[in-house]
Design an enzyme around this catalytic site. Sequence first.
Site, PDB file in Angstrom:
ATOM      1  N   ARG A 225      49.890  60.309  38.769  1.00 16.35           N
ATOM      2  CA  ARG A 225      49.933  61.430  39.214  1.00 16.35           C
ATOM      3  C   ARG A 225      48.880  62.021  40.027  1.00 16.35           C
ATOM      4  NH1 ARG A 225      52.231  62.035  35.018  1.00 16.35           N
ATOM      5  NH2 ARG A 225      51.344  62.618  32.852  1.00 16.35           N
ATOM      6  N   HIS A 273      58.499  65.312  40.091  1.00 15.29           N
ATOM      7  CA  HIS A 273      58.404  64.628  39.025  1.00 15.29           C
ATOM      8  C   HIS A 273      58.672  64.411  38.173  1.00 15.29           C
ATOM      9  CE1 HIS A 273      53.806  64.923  36.427  1.00 15.29           C
ATOM     10  NE2 HIS A 273      55.153  63.878  35.102  1.00 15.29           N
TER      11      HIS A 273
HETATM   12  P1  NDP Z   1      49.123  52.767  29.742  1.00 14.92           P
HETATM   13  O1  NDP Z   1      47.683  53.216  29.348  1.00 14.92           O
HETATM   14  O2  NDP Z   1      49.632  51.679  29.098  1.00 14.92           O
HETATM   15  O3  NDP Z   1      48.267  52.181  31.225  1.00 14.92           O
HETATM   16  C1  NDP Z   1      47.624  52.355  32.084  1.00 14.92           C
HETATM   17  C2  NDP Z   1      47.235  51.231  33.390  1.00 14.92           C
HETATM   18  O4  NDP Z   1      45.748  51.555  33.999  1.00 14.92           O
HETATM   19  C3  NDP Z   1      45.639  50.405  32.281  1.00 14.92           C
HETATM   20  O5  NDP Z   1      46.816  49.169  33.095  1.00 14.92           O
HETATM   21  C4  NDP Z   1      44.958  50.350  32.766  1.00 14.92           C
HETATM   22  O6  NDP Z   1      43.698  49.784  32.774  1.00 14.92           O
HETATM   23  C5  NDP Z   1      44.829  51.346  33.984  1.00 14.92           C
HETATM   24  N1  NDP Z   1      43.341  51.312  34.532  1.00 14.92           N
HETATM   25  C6  NDP Z   1      43.336  52.985  33.657  1.00 14.92           C
HETATM   26  N2  NDP Z   1      41.725  53.972  34.595  1.00 14.92           N
HETATM   27  C7  NDP Z   1      41.563  52.791  35.372  1.00 14.92           C
HETATM   28  C8  NDP Z   1      41.187  52.431  36.201  1.00 14.92           C
HETATM   29  N3  NDP Z   1      39.976  52.835  37.004  1.00 14.92           N
HETATM   30  N4  NDP Z   1      40.916  51.944  37.137  1.00 14.92           N
HETATM   31  C9  NDP Z   1      41.943  50.641  37.419  1.00 14.92           C
HETATM   32  N5  NDP Z   1      42.740  50.527  36.616  1.00 14.92           N
HETATM   33  C10 NDP Z   1      42.685  51.651  35.561  1.00 14.92           C
HETATM   34  O7  NDP Z   1      49.333  53.870  30.590  1.00 14.92           O
HETATM   35  P2  NDP Z   1      51.190  53.748  31.221  1.00 14.92           P
HETATM   36  O8  NDP Z   1      51.582  52.403  31.373  1.00 14.92           O
HETATM   37  O9  NDP Z   1      51.720  54.373  29.916  1.00 14.92           O
HETATM   38  O10 NDP Z   1      51.227  55.021  32.189  1.00 14.92           O
HETATM   39  C11 NDP Z   1      50.572  54.952  32.856  1.00 14.92           C
HETATM   40  C12 NDP Z   1      50.932  56.582  33.594  1.00 14.92           C
HETATM   41  O11 NDP Z   1      51.625  56.785  34.286  1.00 14.92           O
HETATM   42  C13 NDP Z   1      50.369  57.808  32.775  1.00 14.92           C
HETATM   43  O12 NDP Z   1      49.153  58.286  32.410  1.00 14.92           O
HETATM   44  C14 NDP Z   1      51.118  58.719  33.482  1.00 14.92           C
HETATM   45  O13 NDP Z   1      50.065  59.518  34.477  1.00 14.92           O
HETATM   46  C15 NDP Z   1      52.417  57.896  34.117  1.00 14.92           C
HETATM   47  N6  NDP Z   1      53.224  58.889  34.261  1.00 14.92           N
HETATM   48  C16 NDP Z   1      54.119  59.211  35.270  1.00 14.92           C
HETATM   49  C17 NDP Z   1      55.484  59.458  34.736  1.00 14.92           C
HETATM   50  C18 NDP Z   1      56.075  60.524  36.015  1.00 14.92           C
HETATM   51  O14 NDP Z   1      57.598  60.994  35.791  1.00 14.92           O
HETATM   52  N7  NDP Z   1      55.712  60.253  37.063  1.00 14.92           N
HETATM   53  C19 NDP Z   1      56.005  59.064  33.876  1.00 14.92           C
HETATM   54  C20 NDP Z   1      55.449  58.316  32.496  1.00 14.92           C
HETATM   55  C21 NDP Z   1      54.430  57.680  33.171  1.00 14.92           C
HETATM   56  P3  NDP Z   1      43.297  48.121  31.261  1.00 14.92           P
HETATM   57  O15 NDP Z   1      44.942  47.748  31.307  1.00 14.92           O
HETATM   58  O16 NDP Z   1      42.321  47.290  31.483  1.00 14.92           O
HETATM   59  O17 NDP Z   1      43.575  48.882  30.357  1.00 14.92           O
HETATM   60  C1  OXD Z   2      54.961  61.728  31.352  1.00 16.17           C
HETATM   61  C2  OXD Z   2      54.985  62.379  32.553  1.00 16.17           C
HETATM   62  O1  OXD Z   2      52.985  61.548  31.594  1.00 16.17           O
HETATM   63  O2  OXD Z   2      56.178  62.450  32.155  1.00 16.17           O
HETATM   64  O3  OXD Z   2      55.146  60.976  30.197  1.00 16.17           O
HETATM   65  O4  OXD Z   2      54.353  62.431  33.140  1.00 16.17           O
END
Ligand code: NDP
Ligand code: OXD
Length: 310
Positions: A225, A273
């Site tokens: 993000r 994005h």
């Molecule tokens: P998940 O919820 O499966 O994974 C999130 C990961 O981030 C977990 O490993 C979590 O740790 C870690 N995390 C969260 N907070 C912290 C912190 N404070 N410190 C360290 N690690 C942290 O999410 P997804 O993998 O499904 O998606 C991740 C992100 O990708 C989404 O939230 C979105 O913002 C972004 N995204 C962007 C897209 C784009 O088109 N650019 C499309 C899809 C997603 P833990 O394993 O310990 O819970």
């Molecule tokens: C998502 C995105 O979070 O599209 O899936 O950014």
Amino acid sequence: MTLIFKSGSDPWQDWQKSLKDAMPDLDCRDWDDTGDDDAVEYALVWKPPLGELRRRFRNLKVIFSLGAGVDHLLVDPDLPAGVPIVRMVEPELTRGMTEYVVLHVLRYHRLIPALEDQQKRHVWNVLPTPTAPKRRVGIMGLGVIGQDSLRVLSALGFALSGWSRTAKSIPDVTCYHGRDGLSAFLAETEVLVCLLPYTAETDNILNRDVFSCLPQGAYLINAGRGGLQDEDDILAALESGQLAGATLDVFRKEPLPVGHAFWDHTKVTITPHNAGTAQHWSAAKEVIANIRRIQKGQALLNIADLSAGY
Ligand code: NDP
Ligand code: OXD
């Protein structure tokens, strides 16, 4: 039983067809169509107007996010109380994100920006190019997308590490967690890939302190993000050579403002994005599978943890 749909850009008709194919008796309605709002039990939405879910839909049972991230929903101080929010977890969104990560890791690994620059200047110069085991790639965020990206990078042979909030154990990946593990993780990362969610804890995490822990000349790829990144600090790190390049899919302000310094920066690659997007033909099946779970009295899958913010 009605599902209300609101997207940023996806054509409603495609989603409607895929949802109906998966559950013919589901009544599906676009956000702007008029109808009985009291019949709405499910919302499948991206960035709904603040306060509207609560104001319009009194019988809502579940909010399905059209994105993996739920920050676009949690920004609403007036969400319906007690209604679970389900993250978008679907194979094609994950696949798209992994494609993006692998594409840009390989691009930096194989020094493509430098070779493109040489071509512009008609320079024939062989740059020393190590193979994957000698390239250290680190992923921030070891969730659904981070782990899938690691799976493919691992098959290519990269030297991998990862960082998450809670401890993880992943084959062939050196795992770090928590603030205490961050600097050790960064110290061994030549290509830093950020796949974190945006939360109060991760706000501005990609900043000068983090960049200074990376080896000189590291690369940054942020597909998490925009709020994760300090954009002035990225520019300063590129200027000083601490970062050799940055590939950014997300920005503090989207669309990226016309005059932003990133647009013409020779070391910055911008994508709008679109690293990964839920595909209606695949994602609709996941949404419907969850609705069927509710109907059978089973627990929902992929509920966002509102206390952790993701
Ligand atoms: P998940 O919820 O499966 O994974 C999130 C990961 O981030 C977990 O490993 C979590 O740790 C870690 N995390 C969260 N907070 C912290 C912190 N404070 N410190 C360290 N690690 C942290 O999410 P997804 O993998 O499904 O998606 C991740 C992100 O990708 C989404 O939230 C979105 O913002 C972004 N995204 C962007 C897209 C784009 O088109 N650019 C499309 C899809 C997603 P833990 O394993 O310990 O819970
Ligand atoms: C998502 C995105 O979070 O599209 O899936 O950014």
